[in-house]
Scaffold this motif. Structure first.
Motif, PDB file in Angstrom:
ATOM      1  N   ILE A  14      -1.550  -1.762  -6.040  1.00  0.00           N
ATOM      2  CA  ILE A  14      -2.253  -2.094  -7.282  1.00  0.00           C
ATOM      3  C   ILE A  14      -2.003  -1.041  -8.358  1.00  0.00           C
ATOM      4  O   ILE A  14      -2.181  -1.309  -9.544  1.00  0.00           O
ATOM      5  N   ASP A  15      -1.562   0.148  -7.945  1.00  0.00           N
ATOM      6  CA  ASP A  15      -1.146   1.205  -8.866  1.00  0.00           C
ATOM      7  C   ASP A  15       0.375   1.139  -8.972  1.00  0.00           C
ATOM      8  O   ASP A  15       1.093   1.544  -8.059  1.00  0.00           O
ATOM      9  N   ALA A  16       0.868   0.616 -10.082  1.00  0.00           N
ATOM     10  CA  ALA A  16       2.307   0.413 -10.232  1.00  0.00           C
ATOM     11  C   ALA A  16       3.079   1.720 -10.140  1.00  0.00           C
ATOM     12  O   ALA A  16       4.178   1.763  -9.577  1.00  0.00           O
ATOM     13  N   ALA A  17       2.523   2.795 -10.665  1.00  0.00           N
ATOM     14  CA  ALA A  17       3.214   4.085 -10.616  1.00  0.00           C
ATOM     15  C   ALA A  17       3.366   4.552  -9.173  1.00  0.00           C
ATOM     16  O   ALA A  17       4.409   5.088  -8.784  1.00  0.00           O
ATOM     17  N   ALA A  18       2.318   4.357  -8.362  1.00  0.00           N
ATOM     18  CA  ALA A  18       2.394   4.738  -6.947  1.00  0.00           C
ATOM     19  C   ALA A  18       3.450   3.909  -6.227  1.00  0.00           C
ATOM     20  O   ALA A  18       4.194   4.424  -5.385  1.00  0.00           O
ATOM     21  N   ALA A  45       8.942   3.624  -3.808  1.00  0.00           N
ATOM     22  CA  ALA A  45      10.217   2.900  -3.764  1.00  0.00           C
ATOM     23  C   ALA A  45      11.375   3.716  -4.327  1.00  0.00           C
ATOM     24  O   ALA A  45      12.520   3.247  -4.306  1.00  0.00           O
ATOM     25  N   SER A  46      11.092   4.910  -4.798  1.00  0.00           N
ATOM     26  CA  SER A  46      12.113   5.679  -5.530  1.00  0.00           C
ATOM     27  C   SER A  46      13.334   5.990  -4.680  1.00  0.00           C
ATOM     28  O   SER A  46      14.441   6.117  -5.199  1.00  0.00           O
ATOM     29  N   GLY A  47      13.150   6.130  -3.371  1.00  0.00           N
ATOM     30  CA  GLY A  47      14.293   6.422  -2.504  1.00  0.00           C
ATOM     31  C   GLY A  47      15.123   5.204  -2.162  1.00  0.00           C
ATOM     32  O   GLY A  47      16.183   5.335  -1.540  1.00  0.00           O
ATOM     33  N   CYS A  48      14.660   4.030  -2.544  1.00  0.00           N
ATOM     34  CA  CYS A  48      15.373   2.775  -2.281  1.00  0.00           C
ATOM     35  C   CYS A  48      15.530   2.034  -3.601  1.00  0.00           C
ATOM     36  O   CYS A  48      14.672   1.211  -3.961  1.00  0.00           O
ATOM     37  N   PRO A  49      16.576   2.326  -4.334  1.00  0.00           N
ATOM     38  CA  PRO A  49      16.721   1.774  -5.682  1.00  0.00           C
ATOM     39  C   PRO A  49      16.765   0.256  -5.751  1.00  0.00           C
ATOM     40  O   PRO A  49      16.491  -0.326  -6.811  1.00  0.00           O
ATOM     41  N   ASP A  50      17.085  -0.406  -4.620  1.00  0.00           N
ATOM     42  CA  ASP A  50      17.146  -1.869  -4.634  1.00  0.00           C
ATOM     43  C   ASP A  50      15.801  -2.520  -4.314  1.00  0.00           C
ATOM     44  O   ASP A  50      15.683  -3.750  -4.339  1.00  0.00           O
ATOM     45  N   ALA A  51      14.793  -1.709  -3.999  1.00  0.00           N
ATOM     46  CA  ALA A  51      13.489  -2.262  -3.647  1.00  0.00           C
ATOM     47  C   ALA A  51      12.745  -2.748  -4.887  1.00  0.00           C
ATOM     48  O   ALA A  51      12.646  -2.030  -5.880  1.00  0.00           O
ATOM     49  N   GLY A  92       0.834  -1.194   0.000  1.00  0.00           N
ATOM     50  CA  GLY A  92       0.000   0.000   0.000  1.00  0.00           C
ATOM     51  C   GLY A  92       0.868   1.243   0.000  1.00  0.00           C
ATOM     52  O   GLY A  92       1.589   1.506   0.966  1.00  0.00           O
ATOM     53  N   ALA A  93       0.810   2.004  -1.094  1.00  0.00           N
ATOM     54  CA  ALA A  93       1.674   3.179  -1.250  1.00  0.00           C
ATOM     55  C   ALA A  93       0.879   4.463  -1.069  1.00  0.00           C
ATOM     56  O   ALA A  93       1.011   5.412  -1.840  1.00  0.00           O
ATOM     57  N   GLY A  94       0.037   4.499  -0.019  1.00  0.00           N
ATOM     58  CA  GLY A  94      -0.809   5.653   0.240  1.00  0.00           C
ATOM     59  C   GLY A  94      -0.070   6.787   0.926  1.00  0.00           C
ATOM     60  O   GLY A  94       1.161   6.884   0.881  1.00  0.00           O
TER      61      GLY A  94
END
Length: 329
Positions: free
Chosen positions: A33-37, A42-48, A7-9
């Protein structure tokens, strides 16, 4: 501990920053479920790794524990899936939307041999922690009364549509914002509720309540009053704890003030990092629970919060107080 955030809320950035701040913790995956979200979170953790299905994430073997930051009614099924995969679970509040689902979640984690915690963030916010430290000294004597005034915004369009679905959210302003108020009122009141009298209001054409008031009597005699108002002219988040020897006022916009015999002392001044500090402390607590420690917020307390929200709905519908002793209502 490899963390998977499901959940990327709105609070996802706080969870991600908490994982980055702690030794022995890694944000290994983000699922939404929203891949862009998910990618943004995850943008701050490039290995995620990024997933759009939590089951695929669990099956991938890249996580040891998950933070379930999803709509309320999904806490049980997602938490149960994680437990079945042998993955430790932290769910955001509310624990679930029914007491039966709370119990099923506990049973699933026990059967899976994994840790379970509920993210009641109030217990980690610095201004609340400062107030609790004052109470623990005993200098103010016994707590006698708690008053909690909160504003929110439950106009349709101001938040994600699922918040206005009774089936998905389990309720409105009281299940969501009122859950925070109940959590902290019980914590500072130092007991469990034995009586609930509540009123709810549905405005703006909402299918869930937008406003509400709750009056509680605790088993130790403490009285607690909670009022949640949607879209007022003056915003508020003021918690007042009345003790024999003085009054504590807690407002995250300003800090924590102790007032005794006409004199005030600021014991915590609000800092811009306070919210992040709380999320980092909450994740550190989850890490300790995974290692075998008892949680800061007991599961019975988290369940009781849900129990009280449901009691409030029943009281409002019946127009009468609800008395209970911990049995299902």
């Amino acid at each position: 501990m490899r963390i998977g955030l499901i959940g990327a809320g709105a609070v996802a950035p706080y969870h991600c920053a908490a994982a980055a701040a702690l030794d022995g913790v890694q944000l290994a995956a983000v699922c939404d479920i929203d891949a862009a979200a998910a990618r943004r979170a995850a943008s701050g953790c490039p290995d995620a790794a990024v997933f759009t299905d939590h089951r695929a994430m669990l099956q991938s073997g890249v996580v040891d524990a998950v933070i379930v930051n999803t709509p309320h009614s999904t806490h049980l099924p997602i938490g149960a899936d994680a437990a079945a995969a042998g993955v430790h679970v932290m769910v955001e509040k509310p624990m679930a939307t029914t007491l039966e689902d709370c119990d099923r979640l506990v049973a699933a984690c026990e059967n899976g041999g994994v840790a379970l915690t509920v993210g009641h963030i109030q217990h980690y916010l610095p201004e609340k922690v400062a107030a609790q430290r004052v109470l623990e000294t005993g200098e103010l004597g016994a707590v006698r009364m708690v008053r909690d005034n909160r504003s929110t915004d439950y106009r349709p369009g101001t938040r994600s549509p699922w918040f206005f679905s009774p089936d998905i959210a389990g309720g409105g302003a009281l299940m969501n914002i009122g859950g925070h108020c109940l959590d902290r009122s019980l914590w500072f009141g130092g007991g469990r509720a034995v009586e609930m009298l509540a009123t709810t209001v549905n405005r703006f054409g909402s299918a869930v309540e937008t406003d509400g008031a709750m009056m509680l009597r605790l088993d130790n005699g403490v009285a607690a009053s909670i009022v949640v108002v949607s879209d007022p002219a003056t915003r508020s988040d003021l918690l007042t704890v009345v003790c024999d020897g003085g009054v504590i006022e807690i407002d995250p916009r300003h800090g924590t003030t102790v007032h005794v015999d006409g004199r005030s002392q600021l014991v915590h001044r609000t800092h811009p990092d306070d919210i992040q500090t709380a999320f980092t402390a909450q994740l550190a607590d989850f890490q300790r629970v995974v290692d075998g420690a008892a949680p800061t917020v007991p599961l019975a307390h988290a369940r009781h919060v849900v129990e009280l929200v449901l009691a409030a709905y029943r009281s409002a519908a019946d127009g009468a107080a609800v008395l209970f002793d911990g049995a299902l209502i």
